[in-house]
Design an enzyme around this catalytic site. Structure first.
Site, PDB file in Angstrom:
ATOM      1  N   LYS A 186       0.819  -1.202   0.000  1.00  0.00           N
ATOM      2  CA  LYS A 186       0.000   0.000   0.000  1.00  0.00           C
ATOM      3  C   LYS A 186       0.869   1.275   0.000  1.00  0.00           C
ATOM      4  O   LYS A 186       2.084   1.211   0.211  1.00  0.00           O
ATOM      5  CB  LYS A 186      -0.950  -0.007   1.201  1.00  0.00           C
ATOM      6  CG  LYS A 186      -1.973  -1.166   1.147  1.00  0.00           C
ATOM      7  CD  LYS A 186      -2.790  -1.186  -0.145  1.00  0.00           C
ATOM      8  CE  LYS A 186      -4.117  -1.892  -0.037  1.00  0.00           C
ATOM      9  NZ  LYS A 186      -4.068  -3.360  -0.079  1.00  0.00           N
TER      10      LYS A 186
HETATM   11  C1  LIG Z   1      -5.387  -4.169   0.596  1.00  0.00           C
HETATM   12  C2  LIG Z   1      -6.838  -4.004   0.683  1.00  0.00           C
HETATM   13  C3  LIG Z   1      -7.584  -4.455   1.778  1.00  0.00           C
HETATM   14  C4  LIG Z   1      -7.030  -5.319   2.856  1.00  0.00           C
HETATM   15  O1  LIG Z   1      -5.910  -4.912   3.461  1.00  0.00           O
HETATM   16  P1  LIG Z   1      -4.909  -5.945   4.179  1.00  0.00           P
HETATM   17  O2  LIG Z   1      -4.108  -5.037   5.043  1.00  0.00           O
HETATM   18  O3  LIG Z   1      -4.081  -6.587   3.118  1.00  0.00           O
HETATM   19  O4  LIG Z   1      -5.727  -6.902   4.957  1.00  0.00           O
HETATM   20  C5  LIG Z   1      -8.930  -4.151   1.819  1.00  0.00           C
HETATM   21  N1  LIG Z   1      -9.524  -3.475   0.838  1.00  0.00           N
HETATM   22  C6  LIG Z   1      -8.853  -3.061  -0.250  1.00  0.00           C
HETATM   23  C7  LIG Z   1      -9.567  -2.282  -1.297  1.00  0.00           C
HETATM   24  C8  LIG Z   1      -7.500  -3.327  -0.378  1.00  0.00           C
HETATM   25  O5  LIG Z   1      -6.847  -2.946  -1.474  1.00  0.00           O
END
Ligand SMILES: *Cc1c(COP(=O)(O)O)cnc(C)c1O
Length: 397
Positions: A186
């Site tokens: 992210k």
């Molecule tokens: C990455 C992501 C998540 C989940 O995040 P994690 O930290 O990997 O559990 C949820 N929603 C969206 C849209 C994402 O891109």
């Protein structure tokens, strides 16, 4: 998008603070910490960054969505409206609480179509969950109006749009509750981590307790804390929070780089009349984590994305056949392949997915190409990439 590309001295320094005192946990052990409270510090930093009253860090973005829903009282039998284009985490987080995911079409924003949302509202609808996909946002005014009109919650999953804004408000801070992920890929990362953000004190207190076994966090004796309600363990560790603390301070730098790279690529494609771009609602500013564009047909989008791959233009996807992000290939969901029994109302809802018409979503996702914007590219590399992308597209038109 990924903050890990620019991992460096600042992250190391914050981590060393934690390693030096050895308190890897966010709660308690006051005497040993030498004043270091990384999770708490990151929460205050996030409050400032996202102009929000309350932030609760948790162990992942998926956990953040579950905690947000639980904090607002969503559970067994409640319907949560979510988009067909998102990450599998959306339905996982909903079903975790015994709530029912109700999938609806997206529109040219690549996020929830307000019309489809309105049609899906029933007496059991408890929340609308807008997922701000690929650095941009849904039609927030229309979605907010629907949630107000029907008195249901508006939850914002802004995991992929950290730093985007709508009418000057940070994405994630517009709904009743917002969710971020700080997983490894992210815009800013903790390694693993997430956050629930809200201006509602009650939801915050609920999230604070719920994410730590329902402990009430009152007093100085952790072992004597009481439990006003049931909880779970979705805690973040100090090690993860330390990395996030360094990264959040670099967010403006990351966003500026994304915008610069995005703009170069977009300008190169803007000259091609057949290329159109994903709609960004008026008043919205993307985080520039991705560049999303449409080609005239599904076939062209397939051919171009294949050619991109073969010719070294990496990190561009057509999501039509994607297992992670689009309803078409979520066979495990449609067939309810669960390790444990699911409730009959969830099973009934999943069964409808097998025949539900998502041709409107197909129309957008089929023709879309989504390109990740990397932080580590040099400007020269971006120019070369932009030229190559434009050449390949023209070749197939
Ligand atoms: C990455 C992501 C998540 C989940 O995040 P994690 O930290 O990997 O559990 C949820 N929603 C969206 C849209 C994402 O891109």
């Amino acid at each position: 998008m990924p903050g890990f590309e620019l991992f460096g001295d600042l992250e190391r320094q914050e981590l060393n603070d934690v390693l030096d005192n050895g308190v890897l946990m966010r709660y308690g052990f006051d005497g040993m910490r030498k004043g270091h409270w990384k999770a708490k510090s990151l929460e205050s930093e996030l409050c400032k960054t996202f102009n929000i009253k309350h932030v609760q860090l948790v162990s992942s973005g998926t956990a953040a969505v579950s905690v947000a829903l639980a904090a607002a009282g969503v559970g067994a039998g409640d319907e949560v409206i979510m988009p067909t284009f998102t990450f599998v985490a959306s339905f996982e987080a909903i079903m975790m609480l015994g709530a029912i995911p109700v999938l609806v079409d997206i529109d040219e924003t690549l996020c929830l179509d307000p019309k489809a949302v309105e049609e899906a509202i029933t007496d059991n609808t408890k929340a609308i969950m807008v997922v701000q996909m690929c650095g941009s946002m849904g039609q927030m005014d229309a979605l907010k109006a629907i949630s107000d009109k029907h008195d249901v919650l508006l939850i914002e999953d802004a995991c992929q749009a950290i730093g985007g804004t709508y009418n000057g408000q940070p994405l994630g801070s517009i709904g009743d509750l917002g969710c971020f992920s700080f997983d490894f890929v992210k815009t800013i990362t903790c390694g693993e981590g997430g956050a629930v953000i809200t201006n509602n004190k009650d939801y915050y207190v609920n999230a604070d307790h719920f994410s730590d076994h329902g402990h009430d966090h009152i007093g100085n004796d952790r072992g004597a804390e009481r439990h006003p309600f049931l909880g779970y363990n979705f805690r973040i560790s100090e090690l993860h929070a330390a990395v996030g603390l360094a990264q959040v301070k670099r967010l403006p730098e990351f966003l500026a780089i994304q915008k610069k790279h995005y703009t170069i690529l977009r300008e190169a494609l803007s000259d091609i009349p057949e290329v159109t771009f994903r709609k960004v609602p008026e008043g919205g500013e993307e985080s520039y984590a991705f560049l999303n564009f449409f080609l005239p047909t599904l076939e062209l989008a397939h051919k171009v994305s294949e050619a991109f791959k073969n010719e070294g233009v990496d990190a561009c996807w057509n999501y039509y056949d994607n297992n992670w992000h689009y309803v078409r290939k979520w066979h495990h969901l449609k067939e309810a392949k669960s390790l444990y029994p699911l409730s009959s109302d969830i099973l009934a809802s999943l069964d409808t997915l097998k025949t539900q018409d998502f041709s409107q979503s197909d129309h957008f996702i089929g023709r879309n190409i989504s390109c990740l914007i990397k932080l580590s590219w040099t400007e020269e590399e971006v120019h070369i990439r932009a030229k190559k992308m434009a050449q390949i597209i023209k070749q197939y038109l």
